[in-house]
Scaffold this motif. Structure first.
Motif, PDB file in Angstrom:
ATOM      1  N   VAL A 174       0.886  -1.026  -0.171  1.00 29.48           N
ATOM      2  CA  VAL A 174       0.105  -0.167   0.040  1.00 29.48           C
ATOM      3  C   VAL A 174       0.771   1.263  -0.061  1.00 29.48           C
ATOM      4  CG1 VAL A 174      -1.554   1.173   1.611  1.00 29.48           C
ATOM      5  CG2 VAL A 174      -1.845  -1.370   1.299  1.00 29.48           C
ATOM      6  N   ALA A 175       0.296   2.245  -0.644  1.00 30.71           N
ATOM      7  CA  ALA A 175       0.869   3.623  -0.665  1.00 30.71           C
ATOM      8  C   ALA A 175      -0.040   4.473  -0.422  1.00 30.71           C
ATOM      9  CB  ALA A 175       1.768   3.870  -1.707  1.00 30.71           C
ATOM     10  N   VAL A 176       0.237   5.572   0.551  1.00 28.02           N
ATOM     11  CA  VAL A 176      -0.575   6.750   0.961  1.00 28.02           C
ATOM     12  C   VAL A 176      -0.213   8.080   0.587  1.00 28.02           C
ATOM     13  CG1 VAL A 176      -2.003   7.785   2.718  1.00 28.02           C
ATOM     14  CG2 VAL A 176      -1.401   5.282   2.748  1.00 28.02           C
ATOM     15  N   VAL A 177      -0.703   8.768  -0.351  1.00 33.39           N
ATOM     16  CA  VAL A 177      -0.194  10.171  -0.718  1.00 33.39           C
ATOM     17  C   VAL A 177      -0.874  11.365   0.165  1.00 33.39           C
ATOM     18  CG1 VAL A 177      -0.064  11.633  -2.612  1.00 33.39           C
ATOM     19  CG2 VAL A 177      -0.359   9.275  -3.163  1.00 33.39           C
ATOM     20  N   GLY A 178      -0.097  11.771   0.945  1.00 30.29           N
ATOM     21  CA  GLY A 178      -0.481  12.648   1.930  1.00 30.29           C
ATOM     22  C   GLY A 178      -0.716  12.103   3.329  1.00 30.29           C
ATOM     23  N   ALA A 179       0.350  12.649   4.281  1.00 31.28           N
ATOM     24  CA  ALA A 179       0.534  12.040   5.562  1.00 31.28           C
ATOM     25  C   ALA A 179      -0.275  13.327   6.545  1.00 31.28           C
ATOM     26  CB  ALA A 179       1.811  12.039   5.897  1.00 31.28           C
ATOM     27  N   GLY A 180      -1.267  13.583   6.331  1.00 31.47           N
ATOM     28  CA  GLY A 180      -1.917  14.826   7.371  1.00 31.47           C
ATOM     29  C   GLY A 180      -2.909  13.796   8.174  1.00 31.47           C
ATOM     30  N   GLY A 181      -3.634  14.304   8.890  1.00 33.63           N
ATOM     31  CA  GLY A 181      -4.580  13.582   9.885  1.00 33.63           C
ATOM     32  C   GLY A 181      -5.342  12.437   9.237  1.00 33.63           C
ATOM     33  N   VAL A 182      -6.016  12.711   8.120  1.00 36.66           N
ATOM     34  CA  VAL A 182      -6.464  11.599   7.535  1.00 36.66           C
ATOM     35  C   VAL A 182      -5.785  10.590   6.985  1.00 36.66           C
ATOM     36  CG1 VAL A 182      -8.386  11.072   5.715  1.00 36.66           C
ATOM     37  CG2 VAL A 182      -8.711  12.787   7.110  1.00 36.66           C
TER      38      VAL A 182
ATOM     39  N   SER B   4      -4.858   8.188   9.463  1.00 40.27           N
ATOM     40  CA  SER B   4      -5.783   7.472   9.666  1.00 40.27           C
ATOM     41  C   SER B   4      -5.801   5.977   8.571  1.00 40.27           C
ATOM     42  CB  SER B   4      -7.173   8.085   9.805  1.00 40.27           C
ATOM     43  OG  SER B   4      -7.214   8.812  10.877  1.00 40.27           O
ATOM     44  N   VAL B   5      -5.472   6.486   7.520  1.00 40.28           N
ATOM     45  CA  VAL B   5      -5.499   5.597   6.109  1.00 40.28           C
ATOM     46  C   VAL B   5      -4.252   4.628   6.766  1.00 40.28           C
ATOM     47  CG1 VAL B   5      -4.882   5.008   3.947  1.00 40.28           C
ATOM     48  CG2 VAL B   5      -6.498   6.851   4.708  1.00 40.28           C
ATOM     49  N   ILE B   6      -3.105   5.278   7.121  1.00 39.20           N
ATOM     50  CA  ILE B   6      -2.097   4.316   7.425  1.00 39.20           C
ATOM     51  C   ILE B   6      -2.224   3.412   8.605  1.00 39.20           C
ATOM     52  CG2 ILE B   6       0.461   4.258   8.349  1.00 39.20           C
ATOM     53  CD1 ILE B   6       0.559   6.755   6.728  1.00 39.20           C
ATOM     54  N   GLN B   7      -3.167   3.786   9.739  1.00 42.94           N
ATOM     55  CA  GLN B   7      -3.526   2.965  10.614  1.00 42.94           C
ATOM     56  C   GLN B   7      -4.638   1.777  10.237  1.00 42.94           C
ATOM     57  OE1 GLN B   7      -3.994   4.200  14.890  1.00 42.94           O
ATOM     58  NE2 GLN B   7      -4.200   6.092  14.165  1.00 42.94           N
ATOM     59  N   GLY B   8      -5.262   2.297   9.311  1.00 44.41           N
ATOM     60  CA  GLY B   8      -6.327   1.157   8.801  1.00 44.41           C
ATOM     61  C   GLY B   8      -5.486   0.221   8.089  1.00 44.41           C
ATOM     62  N   ALA B   9      -4.436   0.721   7.235  1.00 48.41           N
ATOM     63  CA  ALA B   9      -3.771  -0.501   6.509  1.00 48.41           C
ATOM     64  C   ALA B   9      -2.925  -1.240   7.401  1.00 48.41           C
ATOM     65  CB  ALA B   9      -2.858   0.248   5.623  1.00 48.41           C
TER      66      ALA B   9
ATOM     67  N   THR C 246       3.362  -3.802   3.425  1.00 53.62           N
ATOM     68  CA  THR C 246       4.003  -2.710   3.127  1.00 53.62           C
ATOM     69  C   THR C 246       3.196  -1.561   2.991  1.00 53.62           C
ATOM     70  OG1 THR C 246       5.571  -3.900   1.568  1.00 53.62           O
ATOM     71  CG2 THR C 246       5.534  -1.589   1.368  1.00 53.62           C
ATOM     72  N   ILE C 247       3.617  -0.355   3.705  1.00 49.91           N
ATOM     73  CA  ILE C 247       2.857   0.889   3.740  1.00 49.91           C
ATOM     74  C   ILE C 247       4.010   1.981   3.588  1.00 49.91           C
ATOM     75  CG2 ILE C 247       1.265   2.258   5.023  1.00 49.91           C
ATOM     76  CD1 ILE C 247       0.675  -0.136   6.938  1.00 49.91           C
ATOM     77  N   LEU C 248       3.790   2.423   2.307  1.00 51.56           N
ATOM     78  CA  LEU C 248       4.454   3.574   2.018  1.00 51.56           C
ATOM     79  C   LEU C 248       3.853   5.186   2.178  1.00 51.56           C
ATOM     80  CD1 LEU C 248       7.268   4.849   0.875  1.00 51.56           C
ATOM     81  CD2 LEU C 248       6.041   4.627  -1.328  1.00 51.56           C
ATOM     82  N   ALA C 249       4.294   5.983   2.993  1.00 51.39           N
ATOM     83  CA  ALA C 249       3.784   7.201   3.238  1.00 51.39           C
ATOM     84  C   ALA C 249       4.565   8.248   2.323  1.00 51.39           C
ATOM     85  CB  ALA C 249       3.765   7.495   4.519  1.00 51.39           C
TER      86      ALA C 249
ATOM     87  N   GLY D  66       9.408  -2.156  -9.103  1.00 49.91           N
ATOM     88  CA  GLY D  66       8.939  -1.263 -10.200  1.00 49.91           C
ATOM     89  C   GLY D  66       7.681  -1.465 -10.765  1.00 49.91           C
ATOM     90  N   GLN D  67       7.131  -2.627 -10.229  1.00 51.19           N
ATOM     91  CA  GLN D  67       5.616  -2.684 -10.772  1.00 51.19           C
ATOM     92  C   GLN D  67       4.800  -1.720 -10.188  1.00 51.19           C
ATOM     93  OE1 GLN D  67       4.507  -6.859  -9.599  1.00 51.19           O
ATOM     94  NE2 GLN D  67       6.188  -7.799 -11.049  1.00 51.19           N
ATOM     95  N   GLY D  68       4.689  -1.336  -8.814  1.00 55.33           N
ATOM     96  CA  GLY D  68       3.775  -0.515  -8.172  1.00 55.33           C
ATOM     97  C   GLY D  68       3.031  -1.230  -7.231  1.00 55.33           C
ATOM     98  N   PHE D  69       2.240  -0.437  -6.478  1.00 50.74           N
ATOM     99  CA  PHE D  69       1.568  -0.825  -5.304  1.00 50.74           C
ATOM    100  C   PHE D  69       0.124  -1.509  -5.550  1.00 50.74           C
ATOM    101  CE2 PHE D  69       4.634   2.214  -3.908  1.00 50.74           C
ATOM    102  CZ  PHE D  69       5.363   1.591  -2.996  1.00 50.74           C
ATOM    103  N   ASP D  70      -0.338  -2.241  -4.846  1.00 51.62           N
ATOM    104  CA  ASP D  70      -1.501  -2.707  -5.126  1.00 51.62           C
ATOM    105  C   ASP D  70      -2.526  -2.109  -4.755  1.00 51.62           C
ATOM    106  OD1 ASP D  70      -0.694  -5.418  -5.127  1.00 51.62           O
ATOM    107  OD2 ASP D  70      -0.233  -5.502  -3.025  1.00 51.62           O
ATOM    108  N   THR D  71      -2.606  -0.988  -3.869  1.00 50.45           N
ATOM    109  CA  THR D  71      -3.484  -0.003  -3.342  1.00 50.45           C
ATOM    110  C   THR D  71      -2.673   0.982  -3.265  1.00 50.45           C
ATOM    111  OG1 THR D  71      -5.195  -1.695  -2.868  1.00 50.45           O
ATOM    112  CG2 THR D  71      -5.519   0.631  -2.278  1.00 50.45           C
ATOM    113  N   VAL D  72      -3.282   2.414  -3.694  1.00 49.06           N
ATOM    114  CA  VAL D  72      -2.801   3.463  -3.381  1.00 49.06           C
ATOM    115  C   VAL D  72      -3.913   4.523  -3.065  1.00 49.06           C
ATOM    116  CG1 VAL D  72      -1.229   5.479  -3.838  1.00 49.06           C
ATOM    117  CG2 VAL D  72      -0.565   3.395  -4.954  1.00 49.06           C
ATOM    118  N   PHE D  73      -3.770   5.079  -1.686  1.00 56.69           N
ATOM    119  CA  PHE D  73      -4.707   6.220  -1.425  1.00 56.69           C
ATOM    120  C   PHE D  73      -4.467   7.576  -1.551  1.00 56.69           C
ATOM    121  CE2 PHE D  73      -5.079   2.271   0.968  1.00 56.69           C
ATOM    122  CZ  PHE D  73      -6.460   1.955   1.028  1.00 56.69           C
TER     123      PHE D  73
END
Length: 362
Positions: free
Chosen positions: A185-193, A196-201, A208-211, A246-253
């Motif tokens: 997983v990757a998450v674009v934006g590490a503000g408050g929400v 919360s996405v990172i915690q959920g993941a 793998t959780i990339l911020a 290099g393939q990319g992430f399964d899910t990106v938020f």
């Protein structure tokens, strides 16, 4: 009369912090809530700037919790004295969206709120409430569907975040993405929400959780909440190569609310993967993708409004996660402030200096 933060015109940088605002009288299907805690969220800034629609003058704020102090004659699900979370998208139960099991898309009460002012000033001037609520006021009147009862041992400042930031973020993982254990997983934006996405993941078992955030000061905070790796936009391609071959992430938020951030998320997603749009963007900020790429890359773009939550179902789940130590709510709160500090809190939020600030009413 009570205190309330009023936006007089879209584009104003500061709010009018007044002490002469009162609510309308609750109708038979409505409740009056004394707000005890309310969060300061980027969506509040978006209302002030005009990215999100409003009808000034309006009381800002949409993330809150408090105590029921009046209940209409037809209200049976809550009573005076109950502790409640404010649900800014109450479901009517009868519209097409509600019947399809999509209460987060219900527009019945929000549409009404644009025509029915919920407050008035001492001189009689009608005042509307942001998203039909306006939690930056000591008292609000909402439909009974707009409150979710919680146990009294849940602190009000925690309960407030259960009204927007946590459902929007954690809900996007559980309800929209339905993330599977082991996902990358990757998450674009590490503000408050985003946090919360990172915690959920993390709770969902992502391997793998990339911020991803250009502000490197947020990177250690993201790791505190469960990110396994961090990156800026400049080193994203290199990091994607290291973590996914290099393939990319399964899910990106995408949790920023800009078309450029959606493009970043799209490019970071593997073929056949999912992009989940969580951020609230502007109506004139268009995003495009080639028809060829849309088909042959096999990627899916999904919206996640309010985390796809049914708060009646999901708030008890979030409370259970908090009780079990899996959901860190306290860590999301950067500052607990007084009502008089709201304009300073807005400046701190815009500068990226805080995660969540919570106003505590006495």
């Amino acid at each position: 009369m009570a205190r309330a933060a009023v936006l007089h015109a879209v584009g104003d940088k500061e709010l009018d912090l007044r002490d002469d605002v009162s609510t309308v009288d609750p109708g038979p299907g409505q409740v009056k809530v004394k707000i005890r805690a309310t969060g300061v969220c980027h969506s509040d800034l978006s209302t002030m700037s005009g990215v999100l629609p409003s009808v000034p003058p309006t009381v800002v704020g949409h993330e809150g919790a408090g105590v029921v102090v009046e209940a209409g004659a037809h209200v049976t699900d809550v009573q005076v004295g109950d502790h409640v979370v404010i649900n800014w998208t109450p479901d009517c139960g009868t519209c097409a969206e509600c019947r399809r099991g999509e209460p987060y898309l219900c527009m019945t009460f929000i549409a009404q709120a644009f025509g029915d002012p919920a407050f008035r000033m001492a001189d009689g001037t009608p005042v509307f409430g942001m998203a039909g609520v306006g939690t930056w006021a000591e008292e609000i009147v909402v439909p009974h569907q707009g409150v979710i009862k919680i146990d009294e041992d849940v602190p009000f400042e925690y309960a407030a975040l259960l009204g927007c930031g946590i459902p929007t973020g954690v809900g996007a993982v559980f309800n929209t993405a339905k993330l599977r254990p082991g996902a990358k997983v990757a998450v674009v934006g590490a503000g408050g929400v985003g946090l919360s996405v990172i915690q959920g993941a993390k709770i969902a078992g992502a391997s793998t959780i990339l911020a991803i955030d250009p502000n490197e000061a947020k990177h250690p905070i993201a790791k505190q909440f469960g990110a396994t790796h961090t990156a800026t936009l400049d080193d994203l391609d290199e990091t994607k190569g290291l973590l996914t071959g290099g393939q990319g992430f399964d899910t990106v938020f995408e949790v920023v609310g800009r078309s450029a951030a959606i493009t970043t998320a799209w490019n970071a997603t593997r073929r056949g993967g999912e992009v989940i749009v969580v951020g609230a963007g502007a109506a004139d900020d268009d995003w495009s993708q080639s028809a060829f790429g849309l088909l042959f890359d096999g990627k899916t773009l999904k919206a996640s409004l309010y985390g796809g939550c049914d708060l009646k179902r999901d708030v008890p789940m979030f409370v259970d996660l908090w009780r079990s130590g899996k959901l860190d709510i306290d860590g999301l709160i950067s500052r607990r402030i007084r009502f008089e500090e709201l304009n300073g809190a807005l400046r701190a939020l815009e500068a990226g200096e805080v995660i969540r600030q919570v106003v505590l009413f006495d």
